[in-house]
Design a protein around this motif. Structure first.
Motif, PDB file in Angstrom:
ATOM      1  N   UNK A 159      -6.048  10.396  14.293  1.00  0.00           N
ATOM      2  CA  UNK A 159      -4.570  10.476  15.170  1.00  0.00           C
ATOM      3  C   UNK A 159      -3.730  10.764  13.872  1.00  0.00           C
ATOM      4  N   UNK A 160      -3.875  10.638  12.687  1.00  0.00           N
ATOM      5  CA  UNK A 160      -2.874  10.620  11.343  1.00  0.00           C
ATOM      6  C   UNK A 160      -3.017  11.875  10.719  1.00  0.00           C
ATOM      7  N   UNK A 161      -4.321  12.775  10.992  1.00  0.00           N
ATOM      8  CA  UNK A 161      -4.501  13.803  10.229  1.00  0.00           C
ATOM      9  C   UNK A 161      -5.069  13.704   8.969  1.00  0.00           C
ATOM     10  N   UNK A 162      -5.588  12.564   8.842  1.00  0.00           N
ATOM     11  CA  UNK A 162      -6.514  12.531   7.530  1.00  0.00           C
ATOM     12  C   UNK A 162      -8.102  12.280   7.717  1.00  0.00           C
ATOM     13  N   UNK A 163      -8.550  12.545   6.537  1.00  0.00           N
ATOM     14  CA  UNK A 163     -10.196  12.263   6.469  1.00  0.00           C
ATOM     15  C   UNK A 163     -10.651  10.844   6.416  1.00  0.00           C
ATOM     16  N   UNK A 211       0.531  -1.445  -0.094  1.00  0.00           N
ATOM     17  CA  UNK A 211      -0.012   0.001  -0.113  1.00  0.00           C
ATOM     18  C   UNK A 211       0.804   1.266   0.047  1.00  0.00           C
ATOM     19  N   UNK A 212       1.971   1.188   0.866  1.00  0.00           N
ATOM     20  CA  UNK A 212       2.859   2.436   0.576  1.00  0.00           C
ATOM     21  C   UNK A 212       3.341   2.659  -0.765  1.00  0.00           C
ATOM     22  N   UNK A 213       3.792   1.812  -0.997  1.00  0.00           N
ATOM     23  CA  UNK A 213       4.324   1.593  -2.735  1.00  0.00           C
ATOM     24  C   UNK A 213       3.393   2.367  -3.658  1.00  0.00           C
ATOM     25  N   UNK A 214       2.290   1.707  -3.589  1.00  0.00           N
ATOM     26  CA  UNK A 214       1.019   2.289  -4.277  1.00  0.00           C
ATOM     27  C   UNK A 214       0.766   3.487  -4.153  1.00  0.00           C
ATOM     28  N   UNK A 215       0.523   4.165  -2.983  1.00  0.00           N
ATOM     29  CA  UNK A 215       0.328   5.611  -2.703  1.00  0.00           C
ATOM     30  C   UNK A 215       1.452   6.402  -3.102  1.00  0.00           C
ATOM     31  N   UNK A 216       2.806   6.128  -2.902  1.00  0.00           N
ATOM     32  CA  UNK A 216       3.674   6.977  -3.233  1.00  0.00           C
ATOM     33  C   UNK A 216       3.800   7.043  -4.815  1.00  0.00           C
ATOM     34  N   UNK A 217       3.512   6.013  -5.473  1.00  0.00           N
ATOM     35  CA  UNK A 217       3.575   6.077  -7.044  1.00  0.00           C
ATOM     36  C   UNK A 217       2.291   7.114  -7.428  1.00  0.00           C
ATOM     37  N   UNK A 276      -2.964   1.570  10.280  1.00  0.00           N
ATOM     38  CA  UNK A 276      -1.832   2.219  10.862  1.00  0.00           C
ATOM     39  C   UNK A 276      -0.564   2.384  10.302  1.00  0.00           C
ATOM     40  N   UNK A 277       0.065   1.128   9.970  1.00  0.00           N
ATOM     41  CA  UNK A 277       1.244   1.186   9.207  1.00  0.00           C
ATOM     42  C   UNK A 277       1.576   1.904   7.991  1.00  0.00           C
ATOM     43  N   UNK A 278       0.441   2.004   7.121  1.00  0.00           N
ATOM     44  CA  UNK A 278       0.406   2.670   6.141  1.00  0.00           C
ATOM     45  C   UNK A 278       0.423   4.217   6.382  1.00  0.00           C
ATOM     46  N   UNK A 279      -0.302   4.697   6.931  1.00  0.00           N
ATOM     47  CA  UNK A 279      -0.673   6.111   7.281  1.00  0.00           C
ATOM     48  C   UNK A 279       0.506   6.549   7.954  1.00  0.00           C
ATOM     49  N   UNK A 280       1.256   5.824   8.678  1.00  0.00           N
ATOM     50  CA  UNK A 280       2.533   6.190   9.152  1.00  0.00           C
ATOM     51  C   UNK A 280       3.553   6.534   8.472  1.00  0.00           C
ATOM     52  N   UNK A 281       3.625   5.817   7.367  1.00  0.00           N
ATOM     53  CA  UNK A 281       4.525   5.829   6.207  1.00  0.00           C
ATOM     54  C   UNK A 281       4.272   6.684   5.124  1.00  0.00           C
ATOM     55  N   UNK A 282       3.079   7.243   5.047  1.00  0.00           N
ATOM     56  CA  UNK A 282       2.721   8.031   3.810  1.00  0.00           C
ATOM     57  C   UNK A 282       2.146   9.382   4.309  1.00  0.00           C
ATOM     58  N   UNK A 283       2.712  10.232   5.313  1.00  0.00           N
ATOM     59  CA  UNK A 283       2.355  11.308   5.903  1.00  0.00           C
ATOM     60  C   UNK A 283       2.548  12.054   4.621  1.00  0.00           C
ATOM     61  N   UNK A 284       1.330  13.198   4.671  1.00  0.00           N
ATOM     62  CA  UNK A 284       1.210  14.159   3.747  1.00  0.00           C
ATOM     63  C   UNK A 284       0.871  13.862   2.146  1.00  0.00           C
ATOM     64  N   UNK A 285       0.690  12.220   2.057  1.00  0.00           N
ATOM     65  CA  UNK A 285       0.414  11.744   0.728  1.00  0.00           C
ATOM     66  C   UNK A 285      -1.155  11.362   0.486  1.00  0.00           C
TER      67      UNK A 285
END
Length: 468
Positions: free
Chosen positions: A146-150, A84-90, A117-126
């Motif tokens: 807690x992660x500042x996302x909707x 999920x982190x890889x997909x979000x970044x791309x 939790x793991x995905x949101x922690x590593x994709x802040x601002x994305x």
């Protein structure tokens, strides 16, 4: 531009109220969601066991090496987070600062909270927002806040939203950016039909959405918070009376099926080609999913085989009682007592003679008859379980202290992780579960797709904006 359609404010910028549905295992990825956002909409990355990549950009096969289910479950969670982190970044890179990127998770997937939790922690601002359904995700609001996302809960009734709002969401109201109404009779994938609703009698979505808006107003939620209509949405001119409608408030639209047939869509060519051949009625609303939910998929040989398996089913009792006065003499070991009716004994003998020689017990005190090859596959898939669901009817896995549902594994179901991974990565489309919404038959006759035309996401998005 379709009359009345206006941009909405989401994630600090104006976007079109058009959302790409986040579909299952690898059916929506960075390429399609990033392009959807770049076109000015809200792209949705599926964060359900998404693909990750090696340093050379190749998809990392999700191979499980551990011997125990608990250990394989840990492998699955790590694959899910990394993917999920890889997909979000791309996707974020492709969007180029336009539109917005959401992620979609299933609350009933294995380790859902840890993955989110793991995905949101590593994709802040994305990531701008999280859509989440398949169950009652009470903790969604807390995690998102807690992660500042909707957060955008996916529900199928006003009643479900009322329960979520009163118990949890009202405490994080400022992070609620939309409520997704997913029509349980029209949407693809898993559906939120309740026991009080008849799967054979679809209800008009308008009064259900109007009731949802009324419920939201009771909670003090502004009409500016959109309700997202999901399921059965093909072209906007068919929903003209929903747009700028005071009774409904702000409405956005989710497109799940149409984005499958785009150049950027990651589904294999065979899947895309099959979509162009579907007829009305080719999508089956069924209950074979190991989640226990109803779901909608193409009625291909894979689903037909599950239907046939359930039809080769008889009830039994462990002792002679009532009409169950005949001892079963086929498909079972010699030391077991299975008492059946005269008619079911005859059925069992016929199935045995046709090659369905193995009788497997179900949690409902019935026996289903399968071939030896089918039994071998069922047993292997059950043994290979990696806990992809919070609880699984097919394997009896549960994400609890005992890692068990306490019920017998159900051979009438299937390993959903196996089949969704296989079809998404080029496996045979007739031998796997092929999710699709109930409007998928429209690809065949929509002039936009004539002569086998497959649009880019931008071409599809622009077409939708015209209302067609």
């Amino acid at each position: 531009m379709f009359k009345g359609l206006q941009p909405i404010l989401y994630g600090g910028r104006e976007v079109w109220p058009l959302i790409e549905g986040g579909k299952g295992v690898s059916a929506t990825n960075h390429a399609s969601s990033g392009a959807w956002a770049a076109a000015g909409g809200i792209g949705t990355v599926s964060a359900v066991n998404a693909d990750s990549y090696d340093p050379d950009g190749r998809i990392v096969p999700q191979v499980y090496k551990s011997l125990t289910r608990r250990e394989r479950h840990e492998e699955l969670i790590q694959y899910a987070i990394d993917g999920a982190v890889a997909q979000v970044q791309r996707a974020y890179d492709i969007a180029g600062g336009k539109g917005a990127i959401n992620i979609n998770v299933l609350w009933e997937m294995g380790g859902a909270q840890r993955v989110l939790e793991g995905v949101l922690e590593r994709t802040k601002g994305l990531v701008t927002g999280v859509t989440c359904g398949a169950g009652m995700p009470y903790k969604l609001s807390e995690i998102a806040a807690s992660h500042g996302v909707s957060y955008l809960p996916i529900i199928s009734s006003a009643r479900a939203f009322r329960a979520l709002w009163k118990r949890a969401y009202s405490k994080a109201a400022e992070w609620l950016s939309a409520v997704v109404y997913e029509d349980p009779w029209l949407a693809g994938g898993h559906n939120g039909l309740s026991n009080a609703e008849d799967p054979r009698k679809p209800q008009d979505p308008y009064p259900r959405v109007a009731e949802l808006r009324a419920t939201m107003r009771e909670g003090g939620i502004s009409d500016d918070v959109p309700i997202v209509m999901a399921g059965g949405v093909w072209r906007l001119d068919e929903w003209a009376n929903w747009i700028d409608n005071p009774e409904l408030g702000t409405i956005a639209f989710q497109f799940g099926t149409r984005p499958l047939l785009t150049q950027e869509s990651p589904i294999p060519p065979g899947w895309k080609a099959r979509l162009m051949t579907l007829e009305e009625g080719d999508i089956l609303l069924h209950r074979f999913s190991p989640t226990g939910f109803y779901s909608s998929a193409v009625r291909n040989p894979f689903l037909r085989n599950l239907e046939a398996c359930s039809e080769r089913q008889i009830a039994y009792t462990p002792v002679e009682v009532g009409d169950h006065a005949f001892q079963l003499d086929v498909g079972i070991g010699t030391k077991k007592n299975y008492w059946v009716t005269r008619g079911d004994l005859q059925h069992a003998r016929e199935w045995f003679g046709a090659g369905y020689t193995e009788a497997l017990k179900t949690p409902d005190d019935t026996l289903v008859f399968v071939t030896p090859a089918e039994m071998k596959t069922i047993r292997k898939d059950q043994a290979d379980c990696m806990g992809c669901l919070s609880q699984c009817a097919f394997s009896s896995w549960a994400d609890n202290e005992k890692n068990s549902t306490g019920r017998l594994a159900d051979p009438r179901s299937f390993c959903i992780q196996k089949t969704l991974q296989d079809i998404a990565h080029g496996g045979p489309i007739e031998e796997n579960l092929m999710f699709a919404g109930h409007s998928a038959f429209r690809f065949k006759n929509d002039p936009f797709y004539s002569n086998g035309f497959v649009p880019t996401v931008k071409q599809l998005f622009d077409r939708i904006l015209t209302g067609a």
